[in-house]
Design a protein around this motif. Structure first.
Motif, PDB file in Angstrom:
ATOM      1  N   ASP A 173      13.702  34.418  17.066  1.00 45.41           N
ATOM      2  CA  ASP A 173      14.255  35.592  16.378  1.00 45.41           C
ATOM      3  C   ASP A 173      13.765  36.863  17.071  1.00 45.41           C
ATOM      4  OD1 ASP A 173      15.247  37.532  14.728  1.00 45.41           O
ATOM      5  OD2 ASP A 173      14.623  36.577  12.863  1.00 45.41           O
ATOM      6  N   PRO A 174      14.499  37.315  18.096  1.00 45.63           N
ATOM      7  CA  PRO A 174      14.049  38.480  18.867  1.00 45.63           C
ATOM      8  C   PRO A 174      14.145  39.800  18.111  1.00 45.63           C
ATOM      9  CG  PRO A 174      16.173  37.693  19.682  1.00 45.63           C
ATOM     10  CD  PRO A 174      15.704  36.698  18.659  1.00 45.63           C
ATOM     11  N   ASP A 175      14.729  39.806  16.920  1.00 43.11           N
ATOM     12  CA  ASP A 175      14.851  41.048  16.158  1.00 43.11           C
ATOM     13  C   ASP A 175      13.658  41.329  15.258  1.00 43.11           C
ATOM     14  OD1 ASP A 175      17.335  41.652  17.249  1.00 43.11           O
ATOM     15  OD2 ASP A 175      18.378  40.439  15.752  1.00 43.11           O
ATOM     16  N   ARG A 176      12.767  40.372  15.133  1.00 42.29           N
ATOM     17  CA  ARG A 176      11.613  40.575  14.252  1.00 42.29           C
ATOM     18  C   ARG A 176      10.446  41.096  15.062  1.00 42.29           C
ATOM     19  NH1 ARG A 176      11.196  35.461  10.323  1.00 42.29           N
ATOM     20  NH2 ARG A 176       9.536  36.712   9.432  1.00 42.29           N
ATOM     21  N   GLN A 177       9.858  42.178  14.587  1.00 36.73           N
ATOM     22  CA  GLN A 177       8.840  42.888  15.351  1.00 36.73           C
ATOM     23  C   GLN A 177       7.482  42.202  15.376  1.00 36.73           C
ATOM     24  OE1 GLN A 177       8.683  46.761  13.590  1.00 36.73           O
ATOM     25  NE2 GLN A 177      10.690  47.364  14.324  1.00 36.73           N
ATOM     26  N   ILE A 178       7.131  41.508  14.303  1.00 39.68           N
ATOM     27  CA  ILE A 178       5.762  41.008  14.205  1.00 39.68           C
ATOM     28  C   ILE A 178       5.414  40.050  15.342  1.00 39.68           C
ATOM     29  CG2 ILE A 178       6.376  39.189  12.548  1.00 39.68           C
ATOM     30  CD1 ILE A 178       3.556  39.481  11.394  1.00 39.68           C
ATOM     31  N   GLY A 179       6.375  39.240  15.794  1.00 35.42           N
ATOM     32  CA  GLY A 179       6.094  38.298  16.876  1.00 35.42           C
ATOM     33  C   GLY A 179       5.655  38.991  18.150  1.00 35.42           C
ATOM     34  N   PHE A 180       6.361  40.068  18.513  1.00 38.40           N
ATOM     35  CA  PHE A 180       6.001  40.813  19.722  1.00 38.40           C
ATOM     36  C   PHE A 180       4.655  41.511  19.537  1.00 38.40           C
ATOM     37  CE2 PHE A 180      10.617  40.471  19.922  1.00 38.40           C
ATOM     38  CZ  PHE A 180      10.781  39.980  21.211  1.00 38.40           C
ATOM     39  N   LEU A 183       1.864  38.854  19.744  1.00 37.85           N
ATOM     40  CA  LEU A 183       1.721  38.387  21.126  1.00 37.85           C
ATOM     41  C   LEU A 183       1.012  39.446  21.975  1.00 37.85           C
ATOM     42  CD1 LEU A 183       2.270  36.359  23.399  1.00 37.85           C
ATOM     43  CD2 LEU A 183       4.563  37.342  23.610  1.00 37.85           C
ATOM     44  N   GLY A 184       1.400  40.703  21.819  1.00 37.97           N
ATOM     45  CA  GLY A 184       0.740  41.778  22.552  1.00 37.97           C
ATOM     46  C   GLY A 184      -0.721  41.904  22.170  1.00 37.97           C
ATOM     47  N   HIS A 185      -1.000  41.780  20.885  1.00 35.04           N
ATOM     48  CA  HIS A 185      -2.378  41.838  20.383  1.00 35.04           C
ATOM     49  C   HIS A 185      -3.211  40.722  21.014  1.00 35.04           C
ATOM     50  CE1 HIS A 185      -5.313  43.150  17.353  1.00 35.04           C
ATOM     51  NE2 HIS A 185      -5.555  41.894  17.093  1.00 35.04           N
ATOM     52  N   ALA A 186      -2.673  39.506  21.051  1.00 31.81           N
ATOM     53  CA  ALA A 186      -3.387  38.363  21.628  1.00 31.81           C
ATOM     54  C   ALA A 186      -3.618  38.573  23.120  1.00 31.81           C
ATOM     55  CB  ALA A 186      -2.600  37.080  21.382  1.00 31.81           C
ATOM     56  N   ARG A 187      -2.615  39.059  23.832  1.00 36.55           N
ATOM     57  CA  ARG A 187      -2.775  39.290  25.276  1.00 36.55           C
ATOM     58  C   ARG A 187      -3.852  40.343  25.539  1.00 36.55           C
ATOM     59  NH1 ARG A 187       0.603  36.737  28.572  1.00 36.55           N
ATOM     60  NH2 ARG A 187       2.667  36.084  27.858  1.00 36.55           N
ATOM     61  N   PHE A 188      -3.831  41.419  24.748  1.00 39.80           N
ATOM     62  CA  PHE A 188      -4.824  42.470  24.943  1.00 39.80           C
ATOM     63  C   PHE A 188      -6.234  41.950  24.723  1.00 39.80           C
ATOM     64  CE2 PHE A 188      -7.655  45.629  23.046  1.00 39.80           C
ATOM     65  CZ  PHE A 188      -7.770  46.505  24.116  1.00 39.80           C
ATOM     66  N   TRP A 189      -6.457  41.238  23.604  1.00 36.26           N
ATOM     67  CA  TRP A 189      -7.813  40.802  23.282  1.00 36.26           C
ATOM     68  C   TRP A 189      -8.304  39.713  24.223  1.00 36.26           C
ATOM     69  CZ3 TRP A 189     -11.349  43.395  21.018  1.00 36.26           C
ATOM     70  CH2 TRP A 189     -10.974  44.427  20.153  1.00 36.26           C
ATOM     71  N   SER A 190      -7.415  38.851  24.696  1.00 30.10           N
ATOM     72  CA  SER A 190      -7.862  37.846  25.665  1.00 30.10           C
ATOM     73  C   SER A 190      -8.252  38.520  26.977  1.00 30.10           C
ATOM     74  CB  SER A 190      -6.791  36.785  25.885  1.00 30.10           C
ATOM     75  OG  SER A 190      -5.611  37.371  26.384  1.00 30.10           O
ATOM     76  N   TRP A 191      -7.518  39.569  27.352  1.00 31.04           N
ATOM     77  CA  TRP A 191      -7.883  40.335  28.557  1.00 31.04           C
ATOM     78  C   TRP A 191      -9.217  41.054  28.343  1.00 31.04           C
ATOM     79  CZ3 TRP A 191      -8.231  45.757  28.593  1.00 31.04           C
ATOM     80  CH2 TRP A 191      -8.543  46.315  29.840  1.00 31.04           C
ATOM     81  N   ARG A 192      -9.376  41.683  27.193  1.00 29.79           N
ATOM     82  CA  ARG A 192     -10.603  42.427  26.917  1.00 29.79           C
ATOM     83  C   ARG A 192     -11.817  41.505  26.875  1.00 29.79           C
ATOM     84  NH1 ARG A 192     -11.384  47.210  22.437  1.00 29.79           N
ATOM     85  NH2 ARG A 192     -13.544  47.646  22.933  1.00 29.79           N
ATOM     86  N   ASN A 193     -11.627  40.296  26.348  1.00 28.51           N
ATOM     87  CA  ASN A 193     -12.725  39.327  26.285  1.00 28.51           C
ATOM     88  C   ASN A 193     -12.923  38.570  27.593  1.00 28.51           C
ATOM     89  OD1 ASN A 193     -13.119  40.028  23.613  1.00 28.51           O
ATOM     90  ND2 ASN A 193     -11.892  38.333  22.811  1.00 28.51           N
ATOM     91  N   ARG A 194     -12.115  38.917  28.609  1.00 28.67           N
ATOM     92  CA  ARG A 194     -12.172  38.279  29.933  1.00 28.67           C
ATOM     93  C   ARG A 194     -11.905  36.783  29.864  1.00 28.67           C
ATOM     94  NH1 ARG A 194     -16.863  41.609  33.191  1.00 28.67           N
ATOM     95  NH2 ARG A 194     -16.204  43.658  32.447  1.00 28.67           N
ATOM     96  N   HIS A 195     -10.955  36.420  29.024  1.00 30.09           N
ATOM     97  CA  HIS A 195     -10.593  35.018  28.869  1.00 30.09           C
ATOM     98  C   HIS A 195      -9.148  34.744  29.320  1.00 30.09           C
ATOM     99  CE1 HIS A 195     -13.834  34.493  25.531  1.00 30.09           C
ATOM    100  NE2 HIS A 195     -14.322  34.316  26.728  1.00 30.09           N
ATOM    101  N   THR A 196      -8.543  35.657  30.006  1.00 32.06           N
ATOM    102  CA  THR A 196      -7.157  35.402  30.414  1.00 32.06           C
ATOM    103  C   THR A 196      -7.112  34.412  31.561  1.00 32.06           C
ATOM    104  OG1 THR A 196      -7.315  37.385  31.766  1.00 32.06           O
ATOM    105  CG2 THR A 196      -6.159  37.605  29.681  1.00 32.06           C
ATOM    106  N   PRO A 197      -6.100  33.543  31.588  1.00 29.95           N
ATOM    107  CA  PRO A 197      -5.985  32.574  32.680  1.00 29.95           C
ATOM    108  C   PRO A 197      -5.804  33.291  34.017  1.00 29.95           C
ATOM    109  CG  PRO A 197      -4.447  32.079  30.890  1.00 29.95           C
ATOM    110  CD  PRO A 197      -5.031  33.434  30.605  1.00 29.95           C
ATOM    111  N   ARG A 198      -6.537  32.824  35.002  1.00 26.13           N
ATOM    112  CA  ARG A 198      -6.411  33.320  36.380  1.00 26.13           C
ATOM    113  C   ARG A 198      -6.594  34.842  36.468  1.00 26.13           C
ATOM    114  NH1 ARG A 198      -2.356  29.966  35.294  1.00 26.13           N
ATOM    115  NH2 ARG A 198      -0.871  31.690  35.090  1.00 26.13           N
TER     116      ARG A 198
END
Length: 200
Positions: A173-180, A183-198
């Motif tokens: 459902d690309p019209d629902r905002q919460i998913g994006f 996902l953005g929140h998870a990407r940011f925090w994994s980057w900040r915690n230095r846990h992003t793949p590669r």
């Protein structure tokens, strides 16, 4: 029911994220929760619900209030009686995830992350277009990758699978905002915690 799920999802993903998301999406959080509780009362009292739906409504009231532990036994009984209803697995997964979100109980409840993921996956297996279940499964893997002591290769595997599941939700459902947002929140925090793949 879907609006209710989204409110509960927002609340249970993160105690910190829910009010921020509410503000950014332009609504008042306490008013939204109060409206959910009123809608659930109407649904329960209408007398037209199937037994598992009535139990789901009973469980959603404490979930909307952030009282995760009260909801789990209700959902256990409902799943025992109706073992193929995806909404029940989704709600129980949400309750188990929610228990890990409060700072006061986070450490003692980290063991509920895996059951939360397994319930979300079960809901998604039963109903492959279940937006909220895909989002919950992905977020739970993200939480496991950040909060559990894991070897780095396992951490990265969980994170990549979690991102893929959250992206699956945004495709459902690309019209629902919460998913994006999630996902953005998870990407940011994994980057900040230095846990992003590669190192992405």
């Amino acid at each position: 029911a879907r609006v209710t799920f989204e409110v509960i999802l927002e609340r249970n993903l993160s105690e910190e994220l829910a009010p921020v998301l509410a503000e950014q999406l332009g609504y008042d959080w306490p008013t939204r929760v109060a409206r959910v509780q009123a809608d659930l009362a109407v649904a329960r009292d209408a007398g037209r619900l199937r037994p598992w739906e009535a139990e789901a409504c009973r469980a959603m009231v404490p979930l909307a209030e952030g009282d995760w532990e009260e909801a789990v036994p209700i959902l256990d009984r409902a799943i025992h009686a109706t073992p193929n209803e995806p909404d029940l697995f989704f709600l129980r997964g949400l309750a188990n995830l929610g228990a890990t979100r409060a700072e006061a109980t986070r450490q003692q409840h980290l063991t509920t992350l895996r059951p939360a993921y397994e319930d979300a996956r079960k809901a998604l297996e039963i109903k492959q277009s279940f937006y909220e279940a895909a989002l919950l499964a992905g977020w739970t893997l993200f939480a496991m990758s950040q909060e559990l002591p894991l070897p780095e290769d396992e951490r990265h595997r969980l994170l990549e699978e979690g991102f893929a599941l959250m992206q699956r939700a945004t495709r459902i459902d690309p019209d629902r905002q919460i998913g994006f947002y999630v996902l953005g929140h998870a990407r940011f925090w994994s980057w900040r915690n230095r846990h992003t793949p590669r190192g992405e």
